[in-house]
Design a protein around this motif. Structure first.
Motif, PDB file in Angstrom:
ATOM      1  N   ALA A   1      28.103 -21.100 -24.808  1.00 23.21           N
ATOM      2  CA  ALA A   1      27.120 -21.639 -23.555  1.00 23.21           C
ATOM      3  C   ALA A   1      26.671 -20.455 -22.510  1.00 23.21           C
ATOM      4  N   LEU A   2      27.584 -19.733 -22.221  1.00 20.15           N
ATOM      5  CA  LEU A   2      27.303 -18.468 -21.368  1.00 20.15           C
ATOM      6  C   LEU A   2      26.472 -17.717 -21.825  1.00 20.15           C
ATOM      7  N   SER A   3      26.484 -17.554 -23.079  1.00 20.00           N
ATOM      8  CA  SER A   3      25.273 -16.586 -23.607  1.00 20.00           C
ATOM      9  C   SER A   3      23.826 -17.491 -23.524  1.00 20.00           C
ATOM     10  N   TYR A   4      24.011 -18.730 -23.250  1.00 13.77           N
ATOM     11  CA  TYR A   4      22.538 -19.304 -22.731  1.00 13.77           C
ATOM     12  C   TYR A   4      22.511 -19.513 -21.305  1.00 13.77           C
ATOM     13  N   GLY A   5      23.289 -18.807 -20.672  1.00 11.69           N
ATOM     14  CA  GLY A   5      23.241 -19.101 -19.111  1.00 11.69           C
ATOM     15  C   GLY A   5      23.876 -20.329 -18.661  1.00 11.69           C
ATOM     16  N   VAL A   6      24.547 -21.048 -19.287  1.00  8.78           N
ATOM     17  CA  VAL A   6      25.167 -22.139 -19.177  1.00  8.78           C
ATOM     18  C   VAL A   6      26.853 -21.801 -18.876  1.00  8.78           C
ATOM     19  N   ASP A   7      27.109 -22.532 -17.710  1.00 13.72           N
ATOM     20  CA  ASP A   7      28.549 -22.587 -17.380  1.00 13.72           C
ATOM     21  C   ASP A   7      29.212 -23.614 -17.628  1.00 13.72           C
ATOM     22  N   LEU A   8      29.955 -24.059 -18.755  1.00 13.59           N
ATOM     23  CA  LEU A   8      30.318 -25.166 -19.411  1.00 13.59           C
ATOM     24  C   LEU A   8      31.679 -25.521 -18.729  1.00 13.59           C
ATOM     25  N   VAL A   9      31.310 -26.708 -17.968  1.00 15.19           N
ATOM     26  CA  VAL A   9      32.399 -27.346 -16.962  1.00 15.19           C
ATOM     27  C   VAL A   9      32.825 -28.742 -17.555  1.00 15.19           C
ATOM     28  N   MET A  10      33.960 -28.950 -17.931  1.00 16.54           N
ATOM     29  CA  MET A  10      34.374 -30.370 -18.649  1.00 16.54           C
ATOM     30  C   MET A  10      35.607 -31.094 -18.102  1.00 16.54           C
ATOM     31  N   GLY A  11      35.744 -30.764 -16.532  1.00 19.71           N
ATOM     32  CA  GLY A  11      36.874 -31.369 -16.022  1.00 19.71           C
ATOM     33  C   GLY A  11      36.719 -32.786 -16.000  1.00 19.71           C
ATOM     34  N   ASP A  12      35.706 -33.309 -15.812  1.00 20.10           N
ATOM     35  CA  ASP A  12      35.412 -34.788 -15.848  1.00 20.10           C
ATOM     36  C   ASP A  12      34.125 -35.299 -16.437  1.00 20.10           C
ATOM     37  N   ALA A  13      34.004 -36.540 -16.607  1.00 14.44           N
ATOM     38  CA  ALA A  13      32.682 -37.013 -17.330  1.00 14.44           C
ATOM     39  C   ALA A  13      31.629 -36.753 -16.772  1.00 14.44           C
ATOM     40  N   ASP A  14      31.297 -36.698 -15.693  1.00 14.98           N
ATOM     41  CA  ASP A  14      30.148 -36.186 -15.092  1.00 14.98           C
ATOM     42  C   ASP A  14      29.766 -34.755 -15.003  1.00 14.98           C
ATOM     43  N   SER A  15      30.797 -33.947 -14.929  1.00 18.87           N
ATOM     44  CA  SER A  15      30.618 -32.580 -15.128  1.00 18.87           C
ATOM     45  C   SER A  15      30.151 -32.149 -16.761  1.00 18.87           C
ATOM     46  N   LEU A  16      30.978 -33.056 -17.576  1.00 19.94           N
ATOM     47  CA  LEU A  16      30.557 -32.914 -19.086  1.00 19.94           C
ATOM     48  C   LEU A  16      29.113 -33.280 -19.335  1.00 19.94           C
ATOM     49  N   ARG A  17      28.772 -34.192 -18.700  1.00 21.97           N
ATOM     50  CA  ARG A  17      27.404 -34.784 -19.103  1.00 21.97           C
ATOM     51  C   ARG A  17      26.361 -33.731 -18.449  1.00 21.97           C
ATOM     52  N   ARG A  18      26.389 -33.189 -17.256  1.00 26.78           N
ATOM     53  CA  ARG A  18      25.694 -32.226 -16.596  1.00 26.78           C
ATOM     54  C   ARG A  18      25.627 -30.772 -17.539  1.00 26.78           C
ATOM     55  N   SER A  19      26.797 -30.670 -17.905  1.00 25.62           N
ATOM     56  CA  SER A  19      26.705 -29.204 -18.504  1.00 25.62           C
ATOM     57  C   SER A  19      26.040 -29.279 -19.857  1.00 25.62           C
ATOM     58  N   HIS A  20      26.460 -30.444 -20.446  1.00 25.34           N
ATOM     59  CA  HIS A  20      25.695 -30.874 -22.034  1.00 25.34           C
ATOM     60  C   HIS A  20      24.110 -30.659 -21.771  1.00 25.34           C
ATOM     61  N   ARG A  21      23.851 -31.497 -20.718  1.00 30.99           N
ATOM     62  CA  ARG A  21      22.105 -31.527 -20.203  1.00 30.99           C
ATOM     63  C   ARG A  21      21.817 -30.183 -20.363  1.00 30.99           C
ATOM     64  N   GLU A  22      22.353 -29.146 -19.313  1.00 37.87           N
ATOM     65  CA  GLU A  22      21.881 -28.034 -19.411  1.00 37.87           C
ATOM     66  C   GLU A  22      21.915 -27.125 -20.604  1.00 37.87           C
ATOM     67  N   LEU A  23      22.980 -27.141 -20.929  1.00 35.63           N
ATOM     68  CA  LEU A  23      23.001 -26.424 -22.408  1.00 35.63           C
ATOM     69  C   LEU A  23      22.064 -26.895 -23.542  1.00 35.63           C
ATOM     70  N   ALA A  24      21.760 -28.361 -23.708  1.00 32.99           N
ATOM     71  CA  ALA A  24      20.789 -28.933 -24.695  1.00 32.99           C
ATOM     72  C   ALA A  24      19.443 -28.220 -24.390  1.00 32.99           C
ATOM     73  N   ALA A  25      19.137 -28.363 -23.066  1.00 29.28           N
ATOM     74  CA  ALA A  25      17.828 -27.867 -22.241  1.00 29.28           C
ATOM     75  C   ALA A  25      17.629 -26.362 -22.812  1.00 29.28           C
ATOM     76  N   ALA A  26      18.814 -25.415 -22.744  1.00 28.04           N
ATOM     77  CA  ALA A  26      19.033 -23.932 -22.717  1.00 28.04           C
ATOM     78  C   ALA A  26      18.705 -23.409 -24.024  1.00 28.04           C
ATOM     79  N   VAL A  27      19.227 -24.408 -25.144  1.00 31.23           N
ATOM     80  CA  VAL A  27      19.300 -23.736 -26.485  1.00 31.23           C
ATOM     81  C   VAL A  27      17.882 -24.179 -27.136  1.00 31.23           C
ATOM     82  N   PRO A  28      16.926 -23.157 -27.599  1.00 26.38           N
ATOM     83  CA  PRO A  28      15.824 -22.995 -28.092  1.00 26.38           C
ATOM     84  C   PRO A  28      16.118 -24.161 -29.476  1.00 26.38           C
ATOM     85  N   ASP A  29      14.918 -24.916 -29.592  1.00 23.46           N
ATOM     86  CA  ASP A  29      14.812 -25.703 -30.693  1.00 23.46           C
ATOM     87  C   ASP A  29      14.844 -24.784 -31.924  1.00 23.46           C
TER      88      ASP A  29
END
Length: 246
Positions: A114-142
């Protein structure tokens, strides 16, 4: 069932084959390995060649995004570069489709990816996980996701069969389960008999390459050893080559 012993195995006539072990985000060493291979091919005027990457492009190492981009370009330039899927590559796609805080990607090196795509993956709680997932999904090129989704699970040249993890003994090579090809360990690693072809694989890191009668393991744990290893097959000649972090 008859089988092929490593000492008797031959590559296809007129084609030199390079099989590169698990990369895990070390695009620096991947570039070095490709440079050495290109030098050898030019020096020896090889008639034909293949470079087979045995999967696990991502996780744990510093630049998974760069490794994917490098191999996408290599394959586009020359289809003789072949990239197989590893369990970490599939795990990355699984996380993008459905984030699991207890899955392979989350627990075994996905944060570095995730960091290689500029996203800091945080999974300490459900909200952080959802937010990190949205950021990563948007950052990884199709294009990266499409590339990973189309990776085959195996390849075969001459007397050698290439896959990420191994095969299920006693099952014909053409009938191997896709999950076994990227996940199997003990049933394959402990099997003493010969296979229809010599299996060249990664997936299970070792301090040194393993060259056995029925299989060759070129996963030298690049993410902690700093060493990327390849098997070179040229007719009856077989040898190992490696590049290291300087």
């Amino acid at each position: 069932m008859t089988g092929i012993h490593y000492l008797d195995a031959r590559g296809p006539d007129g084609i030199r084959v390079y099989a590169i072990g698990d990369i895990h985000g070390h695009v620096d060493l991947l570039r070095d390995m490709h440079a050495r291979i290109a030098q050898e091919i030019a020096r020896d005027k090889s008639a034909d060649w293949r470079i087979v990457h045995l999967g696990d492009l991502v996780d744990r190492g510093p630049d998974s995004s760069g490794a994917i981009a490098f191999l996408m370009s290599a394959v586009a330039r020359d289809p003789r570069c072949i990239v197989l899927a590893g369990n970490h590559d599939v795990g990355f796609l699984d996380f993008l489709a459905q984030p699991d805080p207890d899955g392979l990607f989350a627990r075994h090196g996905g944060r570095e990816t995730a960091l290689s795509y500029g996203v800091d993956l945080v999974m300490g709680d459900a909200d952080s996980l959802r937010r990190s997932h949205r950021e990563l999904a948007a950052a990884v090129p199709d294009s990266h996701q499409r590339f990973l989704r189309t990776l085959p699970r195996s390849a075969s040249f001459g007397d050698f069969f290439f896959c990420h993890a191994g095969i299920r003994p006693g099952v014909a090579l053409e009938r191997q389960a896709p999950e076994d090809l990227i996940w199997i360990r003990n049933e394959f690693l402990r099997y003493p008999g010969l296979h229809p072809k010599v299996i060249v694989h990664g997936h299970t890191p070792q301090a040194e390459p393993e060259v056995l009668a029925n299989r060759v393991n070129v996963d030298t744990g690049v993410f902690h050893s700093g060493e990327l290893t390849a098997l070179v097959i040229d007719g009856a000649e077989k040898r190992l080559m490696s590049v290291k972090i300087s």
